[in-house]
Design an enzyme around this catalytic site. Structure first.
Site, mmCIF file in Angstrom:
data_model
loop_
_atom_site.group_PDB
_atom_site.id
_atom_site.type_symbol
_atom_site.label_atom_id
_atom_site.label_comp_id
_atom_site.label_asym_id
_atom_site.label_seq_id
_atom_site.Cartn_x
_atom_site.Cartn_y
_atom_site.Cartn_z
ATOM 1 C CD GLU A 35 -2.484 1.867 0.464
ATOM 2 O OE1 GLU A 35 -3.290 1.111 -0.123
ATOM 3 O OE2 GLU A 35 -2.352 3.074 0.180
ATOM 4 C CD GLN A 36 -0.730 5.506 -3.491
ATOM 5 O OE1 GLN A 36 0.094 5.605 -4.388
ATOM 6 N NE2 GLN A 36 -1.933 6.024 -3.568
ATOM 7 N NE ARG A 109 -16.019 5.630 1.368
ATOM 8 C CZ ARG A 109 -15.964 5.056 0.170
ATOM 9 N NH1 ARG A 109 -14.855 4.471 -0.233
ATOM 10 N NH2 ARG A 109 -16.987 5.070 -0.624
ATOM 11 C CE1 TYR A 215 -24.495 5.902 4.610
ATOM 12 C CE2 TYR A 215 -25.527 6.577 2.558
ATOM 13 C CZ TYR A 215 -24.442 6.058 3.243
ATOM 14 O OH TYR A 215 -23.310 5.695 2.554
ATOM 15 C CG ASP A 294 -13.049 1.888 -7.842
ATOM 16 O OD1 ASP A 294 -14.042 1.143 -7.938
ATOM 17 O OD2 ASP A 294 -13.088 3.007 -7.284
HETATM 18 C C1 LIG Z 1 -18.719 9.578 -3.568
HETATM 19 C C2 LIG Z 1 -18.609 8.079 -3.590
HETATM 20 C C3 LIG Z 1 -19.500 7.308 -2.856
HETATM 21 C C4 LIG Z 1 -19.428 5.900 -2.912
HETATM 22 N N1 LIG Z 1 -20.316 5.168 -2.187
HETATM 23 C C5 LIG Z 1 -20.270 3.805 -2.249
HETATM 24 C C6 LIG Z 1 -21.198 2.997 -1.507
HETATM 25 O O1 LIG Z 1 -22.061 3.517 -0.790
HETATM 26 N N2 LIG Z 1 -21.115 1.633 -1.625
HETATM 27 C C7 LIG Z 1 -20.166 1.022 -2.415
HETATM 28 O O2 LIG Z 1 -20.135 -0.220 -2.487
HETATM 29 N N3 LIG Z 1 -19.266 1.769 -3.124
HETATM 30 C C8 LIG Z 1 -19.286 3.124 -3.045
HETATM 31 N N4 LIG Z 1 -18.370 3.873 -3.731
HETATM 32 C C9 LIG Z 1 -17.351 3.187 -4.560
HETATM 33 C C10 LIG Z 1 -16.169 2.727 -3.721
HETATM 34 O O3 LIG Z 1 -15.667 3.767 -2.937
HETATM 35 C C11 LIG Z 1 -15.066 2.199 -4.628
HETATM 36 O O4 LIG Z 1 -15.586 1.403 -5.643
HETATM 37 C C12 LIG Z 1 -14.090 1.367 -3.798
HETATM 38 O O5 LIG Z 1 -13.475 2.170 -2.824
HETATM 39 C C13 LIG Z 1 -13.043 0.728 -4.711
HETATM 40 O O6 LIG Z 1 -12.155 -0.021 -3.923
HETATM 41 P P1 LIG Z 1 -10.725 -0.425 -4.507
HETATM 42 O O7 LIG Z 1 -10.085 -1.195 -3.400
HETATM 43 O O8 LIG Z 1 -10.884 -1.046 -5.840
HETATM 44 O O9 LIG Z 1 -9.971 0.953 -4.753
HETATM 45 P P2 LIG Z 1 -9.538 2.084 -3.728
HETATM 46 O O10 LIG Z 1 -10.502 2.178 -2.597
HETATM 47 O O11 LIG Z 1 -9.295 3.304 -4.542
HETATM 48 O O12 LIG Z 1 -8.163 1.562 -3.114
HETATM 49 C C14 LIG Z 1 -6.982 1.567 -3.859
HETATM 50 C C15 LIG Z 1 -5.820 1.515 -2.887
HETATM 51 O O13 LIG Z 1 -4.625 1.348 -3.647
HETATM 52 C C16 LIG Z 1 -3.648 2.239 -3.159
HETATM 53 N N5 LIG Z 1 -2.726 2.515 -4.272
HETATM 54 C C17 LIG Z 1 -2.977 3.238 -5.385
HETATM 55 N N6 LIG Z 1 -1.903 3.264 -6.182
HETATM 56 C C18 LIG Z 1 -0.943 2.533 -5.552
HETATM 57 C C19 LIG Z 1 0.395 2.181 -5.888
HETATM 58 N N7 LIG Z 1 0.958 2.597 -7.028
HETATM 59 N N8 LIG Z 1 1.107 1.410 -5.030
HETATM 60 C C20 LIG Z 1 0.542 0.970 -3.852
HETATM 61 N N9 LIG Z 1 -0.726 1.294 -3.491
HETATM 62 C C21 LIG Z 1 -1.458 2.044 -4.333
HETATM 63 C C22 LIG Z 1 -4.441 3.441 -2.698
HETATM 64 O O14 LIG Z 1 -3.707 4.251 -1.784
HETATM 65 C C23 LIG Z 1 -5.659 2.783 -2.073
HETATM 66 O O15 LIG Z 1 -5.450 2.444 -0.727
HETATM 67 C C24 LIG Z 1 -18.429 5.279 -3.690
HETATM 68 C C25 LIG Z 1 -17.518 6.057 -4.414
HETATM 69 C C26 LIG Z 1 -17.603 7.443 -4.354
HETATM 70 C C27 LIG Z 1 -16.616 8.261 -5.149
#
Ligand SMILES: Cc1cc2nc3c(=O)[nH]c(=O)nc-3n(C[C@H](O)[C@H](O)[C@H](O)COP(=O)(O)OP(=O)(O)OC[C@H]3O[C@@H](n4cnc5c(N)ncnc54)[C@H](O)[C@@H]3O)c2cc1C
Length: 381
Positions: A35-36, A109, A215, A294
């Site tokens: 993790e960065q 969150r 909520y 994502d």
């Molecule tokens: C306004 C908003 C509201 C939302 N509400 C909901 C909800 O109610 N319910 C729901 O299910 N989803 C919701 N989402 C979507 C949800 O937040 C994302 O889909 C989810 O966080 C994606 O998770 P992830 O682990 O794929 O990516 P991320 O949460 O983006 O995690 C990526 C991680 O990788 C790390 N990283 C990045 N680049 C590097 C690198 N080069 N080297 C090492 N580490 C790195 C980052 O620091 C981070 O910790 C919402 C999104 C938004 C914008």
């Protein structure tokens, strides 16, 4: 638990990366999460945990903890932003729990993230490790390069590094996500500041070109969350996350119902961030490197399903890799991709329309999905 002998590197300790780590460990696979960030921060935001995500989290052992820390809504109500007229009441509570087999919960969150982090031993997590490059080795393993000059090797790599994924960039080259032309303001604050303004268990107030969802995020309603979506053509995609101006936000919802104006008047501060997504991607990986969450299917938040899709990905990934030896990793990852692509594409494209809950909505296909029992696709030839 029998150990498979596989060693998998997960890039990113967000919701997707941590769930993948927990699910893979449960399948007897050794993981290291890179993790960065130097440390985890408690972002002031809420998150809806769909019944489909709760199926996964239950088997990882988090149900009791999450029920104790989150709010259990009777429904997600949808109202006209000005008049307050009910448009569609999406029923949750016990009725949905009976129907879909798992609860729908509203969390802080930070609480969900901390619950997931509790499943990953500190020895398996490397903070302050920003991935900058990947090199496939002749041995079939992959070498990881980090920003501080360090390196590591793994049998396979899972890119759970979010919408600006370095892993995706390394595999397929640079490509910007689609800026939706909109931003989200969001915050969590003590409910006592509301001074009697009463909100539904979960409510989305629909305007013509903007909306606000609000909520509670604690079982006793002591903290309340809201998130907006509103046009902001000038907002640059570079200013990814920033402090917002509460007066600008209040003005943007000036004509809304008194409850909306009351909530905005009470909130002490807000953050804003750009809203982005992508068209469904054709390729999620190559050989022993694959994407999750994502990094491969970012979506607008209008179904509250982005993290849920990442959580489902993690369970399917673990099922595909369970019992596999090193030679079988690439086909297993191809099977994971084949299992996940159609569903995540459907959610991405449905979410983009921003019609979820605006009128009568069929929700079964989303919330009834159980990633532990859903059929796996055949392994691609
Ligand atoms: C306004 C908003 C509201 C939302 N509400 C909901 C909800 O109610 N319910 C729901 O299910 N989803 C919701 N989402 C979507 C949800 O937040 C994302 O889909 C989810 O966080 C994606 O998770 P992830 O682990 O794929 O990516 P991320 O949460 O983006 O995690 C990526 C991680 O990788 C790390 N990283 C990045 N680049 C590097 C690198 N080069 N080297 C090492 N580490 C790195 C980052 O620091 C981070 O910790 C919402 C999104 C938004 C914008």
């Amino acid at each position: 638990m029998t150990h498979s002998g596989l060693n998998i590197a997960i890039i990113g300790a967000g919701m997707g990366g941590l769930t993948a780590a927990a699910a893979l460990r449960r399948a007897g696979i050794t993981v290291t999460v890179y993790e960065q960030a130097r440390q985890f921060t408690r972002l002031g935001a809420g998150i809806q945990i769909g019944c489909n995500a709760m199926h996964v989290l239950r088997r990882l052992g988090l149900e009791a903890r999450l029920r104790a820390q989150t709010f259990y809504p009777r429904s997600w109500n949808n109202r006209d932003g000005r008049t307050g007229e009910g448009l569609f009441d999406m029923i949750f509570g016990e009725q949905a729990e009976d129907k879909y087999g798992a609860p729908y919960l509203l969390a802080h969150r930070g609480d969900l993230h901390a619950a997931l982090a509790s499943l990953v031993p500190a020895d398996d997590l490397r903070l302050n490790h920003r991935l900058v490059g990947l090199t496939p080795l002749a041995s079939g393993r992959v070498r990881l390069a980090f920003a501080d000059g360090g390196s590591a090797e793994a049998d396979a790599v899972v890119g759970a590094d979010g919408v600006n994924s370095v892993v995706r960039h390394a595999l397929f080259g640079a490509s910007e996500p689609r800026f939706a032309g909109r931003i989200a303001y969001r915050t969590v604050f003590p409910a006592q500041l509301l001074q009697g303004v009463a909100i539904d268990d979960c409510v989305k107030w629909w305007g013509e070109d903007r909306h606000i969802v609000m909520y509670p995020v604690k079982p006793d309603r002591s903290e309340v969350y809201f998130v907006t979506s509103q046009p902001e053509p000038a907002f640059s995609a570079e200013s990814w996350s920033a402090e917002g101006d509460v007066d600008v936000l209040r003005a943007a919802f000036d004509g809304f119902h008194p409850i909306v104006r009351g909530v905005l008047a009470a909130c002490p501060s807000v953050h804003k961030r750009t809203l982005v997504d992508r068209d469904p991607l054709q390729h999620w990986g190559e050989g022993t490197v694959v994407l999750l969450g994502d990094s491969c299917h970012p979506m607008t938040p209008y179904m509250a399903q982005g993290a849920a899709m990442a959580i489902e990905d993690a369970a399917i990934l673990a099922r595909c890799l369970e019992g596999i030896e090193r030679a079988g990793i690439a086909p297993a990852l191809a099977r994971y991709v084949a299992t996940r692509q159609a569903r995540t594409a459907q959610v991405q494209l449905t979410s983009r329309q921003n019609r979820w809950g605006k009128g009568a909505t069929d929700t079964d296909w989303v919330y009834s999905y159980n990633a532990w029992t859903a059929p796996l696709a055949p392994t691609p030839a």
